[in-house]
Design an enzyme around this catalytic site. Structure first.
Site, PDB file in Angstrom:
ATOM      1  N   LYS A  15       0.838  -1.199   0.000  1.00 12.84           N
ATOM      2  CA  LYS A  15       0.000   0.000   0.000  1.00 12.84           C
ATOM      3  C   LYS A  15       0.874   1.250   0.000  1.00 12.84           C
ATOM      4  O   LYS A  15       2.055   1.187   0.364  1.00 12.84           O
ATOM      5  CB  LYS A  15      -0.874   0.019   1.263  1.00 12.84           C
ATOM      6  CG  LYS A  15      -2.021  -0.962   1.245  1.00 12.84           C
ATOM      7  CD  LYS A  15      -2.874  -0.801   2.496  1.00 12.84           C
ATOM      8  CE  LYS A  15      -4.018  -1.796   2.511  1.00 12.84           C
ATOM      9  NZ  LYS A  15      -5.010  -1.583   1.447  1.00 12.84           N
ATOM     10  N   ARG A  29     -10.560 -11.407   1.395  1.00 16.22           N
ATOM     11  CA  ARG A  29     -11.350 -12.494   0.808  1.00 16.22           C
ATOM     12  C   ARG A  29     -10.608 -13.823   0.879  1.00 16.22           C
ATOM     13  O   ARG A  29     -11.206 -14.883   0.938  1.00 16.22           O
ATOM     14  CB  ARG A  29     -11.745 -12.115  -0.631  1.00 16.22           C
ATOM     15  CG  ARG A  29     -10.578 -11.918  -1.546  1.00 16.22           C
ATOM     16  CD  ARG A  29     -10.935 -11.092  -2.787  1.00 16.22           C
ATOM     17  NE  ARG A  29     -10.981  -9.655  -2.520  1.00 16.22           N
ATOM     18  CZ  ARG A  29     -11.275  -8.726  -3.423  1.00 16.22           C
ATOM     19  NH1 ARG A  29     -11.577  -9.074  -4.657  1.00 16.22           N
ATOM     20  NH2 ARG A  29     -11.282  -7.448  -3.098  1.00 16.22           N
TER      21      ARG A  29
HETATM   22  N1  BES Z   1      -8.343  -3.735   4.123  1.00 14.09           N
HETATM   23  C1  BES Z   1      -8.410  -3.305   2.772  1.00 14.09           C
HETATM   24  C2  BES Z   1      -9.691  -2.527   2.468  1.00 14.09           C
HETATM   25  C3  BES Z   1      -9.728  -1.131   3.012  1.00 14.09           C
HETATM   26  C4  BES Z   1      -8.977  -0.124   2.427  1.00 14.09           C
HETATM   27  C5  BES Z   1     -10.568  -0.810   4.048  1.00 14.09           C
HETATM   28  C6  BES Z   1      -9.046   1.165   2.907  1.00 14.09           C
HETATM   29  C7  BES Z   1     -10.653   0.471   4.511  1.00 14.09           C
HETATM   30  C8  BES Z   1      -9.893   1.457   3.951  1.00 14.09           C
HETATM   31  C9  BES Z   1      -8.384  -4.508   1.833  1.00 14.09           C
HETATM   32  O1  BES Z   1      -7.606  -5.574   2.242  1.00 14.09           O
HETATM   33  C10 BES Z   1      -7.804  -4.018   0.545  1.00 14.09           C
HETATM   34  O2  BES Z   1      -6.670  -3.657   0.548  1.00 14.09           O
HETATM   35  N2  BES Z   1      -8.604  -4.028  -0.507  1.00 14.09           N
HETATM   36  C11 BES Z   1      -8.171  -3.551  -1.769  1.00 14.09           C
HETATM   37  C12 BES Z   1      -8.711  -4.501  -2.805  1.00 14.09           C
HETATM   38  C13 BES Z   1      -8.153  -4.264  -4.169  1.00 14.09           C
HETATM   39  C14 BES Z   1      -6.683  -4.626  -4.206  1.00 14.09           C
HETATM   40  C15 BES Z   1      -8.929  -5.102  -5.169  1.00 14.09           C
HETATM   41  C16 BES Z   1      -8.738  -2.147  -1.947  1.00 14.09           C
HETATM   42  O3  BES Z   1      -9.857  -1.888  -1.521  1.00 14.09           O
HETATM   43  O4  BES Z   1      -8.009  -1.312  -2.464  1.00 14.09           O
HETATM   44 MN    MN Z   2      -5.597  -5.368   1.678  1.00 12.04          MN
END
Ligand code: BES
Ligand code: MN
Ligand code: ZN
Length: 509
Positions: A288, A362
């Site tokens: 991230k 997931r």
């Molecule tokens: N934990 C995150 C989702 C999230 C992001 C929750 C920001 C709250 C605030 C999850 O694991 C994630 O990183 N999801 C990605 C999925 C994508 C790579 C398809 C996302 O939402 O960017």
């Molecule tokens: Mn994630």
């Protein structure tokens, strides 16, 4: 904080009640409630209204001290908004009442007074909702997460003993509502505490110990409460290849937590709650961006809300069987971490091409959903801070609710939505369907773990849906509702109110 109810009738004399604060209501048309009127014998309250110091708008507030003829040290005047018409049977809608409760709570928290007598509950459209609003607002205001500061912050202690006046003929109901509300507040508090803890303290092992603690605290004669913690070896034996792929890059041992609450009939099918327990989500190799990454300590918000809900229903001795399943680990990058393009085999046997290691929620949930099959559940509800896309869709107001579209699932969705509406912990239903499922196609495995940039929260739910064919299932995406960012950064305790109320309602039928 200590709450009690007290029956009140026409003969009760509020003016002579000895308390640090007596809280009474006034409407926008300057009309005092009967209780306020009883403290107005010498005109102090009408004078305050005339002065314009309080408008009567919902949540406006004025503290009067040393009111002549009143034994209480302070009279707290609270605006109740527009006086309800006779059509609404003279009562205040729940959403307005929540505003009133919050204003009351923050006012009382700022006073150097120890106790208060609140006369507002009877004006709510629904006594249960009114009592719950007051208790939750007071407890939320008192919540602190300064345990890791070297010196606690100095704030006024505020009111700690609260008496809610209720109509004498409703006092038995009010006691039940109060008991439910306090248990709910305790669950919400636990959820917030766990979620606010940093990733270096709140590890998978810490969450496992929290589950064990609930089990030992709330075992009773009428329920069986047991925590079972599966370690990495046991998960390997169960072939949880998807869950374990997320833990590869982390030195912190994963835990698969199962907390069983058996308060219902022995053979009754349980409700299973599944909570995402990523104690820190760095994104893994699909790392991230740095800004705001600290907030990914909240990626165990689903797990925390499931534990808070289990605490609440255990304290209530609910007559229902409920099983919590929490897959918990960190998502970190290192030399052994899962790489984009890696293919893993889930416990269900379905293979997954991991195109983005940041779509890890997931991957841990799918194995937990397969594990849930063994309990032959009446329903399964998973709770997860799953997608940033859900925040884009629904903001921070509603959790996203996803289920299949058939009769049984529409009924489950309705139960969850109305539990949310009743408690102000709202959710909004989103679609699932074949068209979205197309986006999960992989050339090399049964499915990919991402579905492209469009409809991200829906394709994530479609992925989960493929592991839930054996039972009735709903998914709550709480990415936008589990915590607040910015100056008010902190866990909200959502969706404990929704889940607990859903279970209370299930136990009642
Ligand atoms: N934990 C995150 C989702 C999230 C992001 C929750 C920001 C709250 C605030 C999850 O694991 C994630 O990183 N999801 C990605 C999925 C994508 C790579 C398809 C996302 O939402 O960017
Ligand atoms: Mn994630
Ligand atoms: Zn995540």
């Amino acid at each position: 904080m200590d709450f009690s109810t007290k029956p009140f009738d026409a003969k009760s004399n509020l003016a002579s009640s000895k308390t640090a604060c007596v809280v009474v209501g006034v409407y926008e048309n300057k009309k005092l409630t009967a209780e306020a009127e009883s403290l107005n014998k010498q005109g102090a309250l009408s004078n305050a209204l005339k002065s314009g110091d309080i408008t009567g708008k919902a949540g406006s507030i004025l503290v009067l001290r040393d009111v002549a003829g009143v034994a209480a040290e302070r009279v707290v005047l609270v605006g109740l908004g527009v006086a309800p018409s006779a059509k609404s049977s003279g009562s205040i809608p729940n959403t307005t009442f929540t505003k009133i409760a919050q204003a009351t709570a923050s006012c009382l928290a700022g006073l150097c007074a120890t106790d208060a007598m609140i006369t507002l509950a009877v004006y709510g459209a629904d006594l249960n909702a009114a009592i719950r609003s007051l208790v939750l607002a007071m407890r939320a205001t008192a919540y602190r997460c300064d345990g890791l500061k070297s010196k606690p912050e100095t704030t006024t202690t505020g009111v700690s003993k609260v008496t809610l006046l209720v109509q004498a003929d409703h006092s038995a109901r009010a006691r039940t509502f109060l008991r439910n509300s306090v248990a709910l507040a305790n669950g919400i508090d636990l959820t917030r505490q766990l979620a606010d803890l940093p990733g270096n303290i709140c590890t998978p092992t810490y969450l496992a110990n929290a589950a064990k603690k609930i089990a030992s605290q709330f075992k009773s004669a009428t329920n069986k409460l047991t925590a079972e913690i599966l370690d990495k070896k046991q998960c390997q034996a169960l072939k949880m290849g998807s869950f374990l792929s997320v833990t590869n890059g982390s030195d912190e041992p994963p835990k698969f937590i199962v907390l069983k609450y058996l308060g219902g009939k022995p053979k009754e099918a349980p409700v299973v709650l599944v909570g995402k327990g990523i104690t820190f989500d760095s994104g893994g190799i699909s790392l991230k961006a740095g800004l705001g990454m600290d907030e990914m300590k909240y990626d165990m918000g689903g797990a925390a809300s499931v534990l808070g809900t289990m605490r609440a229903i255990s304290e209530l001795n609910l007559k229902l069987n409920v099983i919590a399943i929490i897959p918990s680990c960190e998502n970190m990058p290192n030399g052994r971490a899962t790489k984009p393009g890696d293919i893993v085999t889930s416990m269900s046997g379905q293979t997954i091409e991991i195109l983005n290691t940041d779509a890890e929620g997931r991957l841990i949930l799918c194995d937990a959903l397969t594990y849930a099959e063994r309990f032959k559940p009446a329903a399964v509800v998973d709770v997860a801070t799953l997608t940033g896309a859900c925040i884009t869709s629904l903001g921070h107001h509603n959790s996203g609710l996803f289920t299949r579209h058939d009769e049984a699932h529409d009924a489950l969705a309705e139960e969850l939505l109305s539990a949310g509406t009743d408690t102000g912990d709202t959710a909004w239903r989103m679609p699932l369907g074949e068209a979205y499922n197309e986006q999960l196609k992989s050339n090399f495995a049964d499915m990919a773990n991402i579905g492209g940039s469009a409809a991200g929260s829906i394709t994530a739910a479609c992925f989960l849906e493929r592991y839930t064919k054996q039972y009735t299932w709903a998914h709550l995406d709480i990415a936008g509702t589990a915590w607040k960012s910015g100056a008010a950064k902190g866990a909200t305790g959502r969706p404990v109110a929704l889940l607990t109320t859903f279970l209370i309602n299930r136990a009642a039928v």
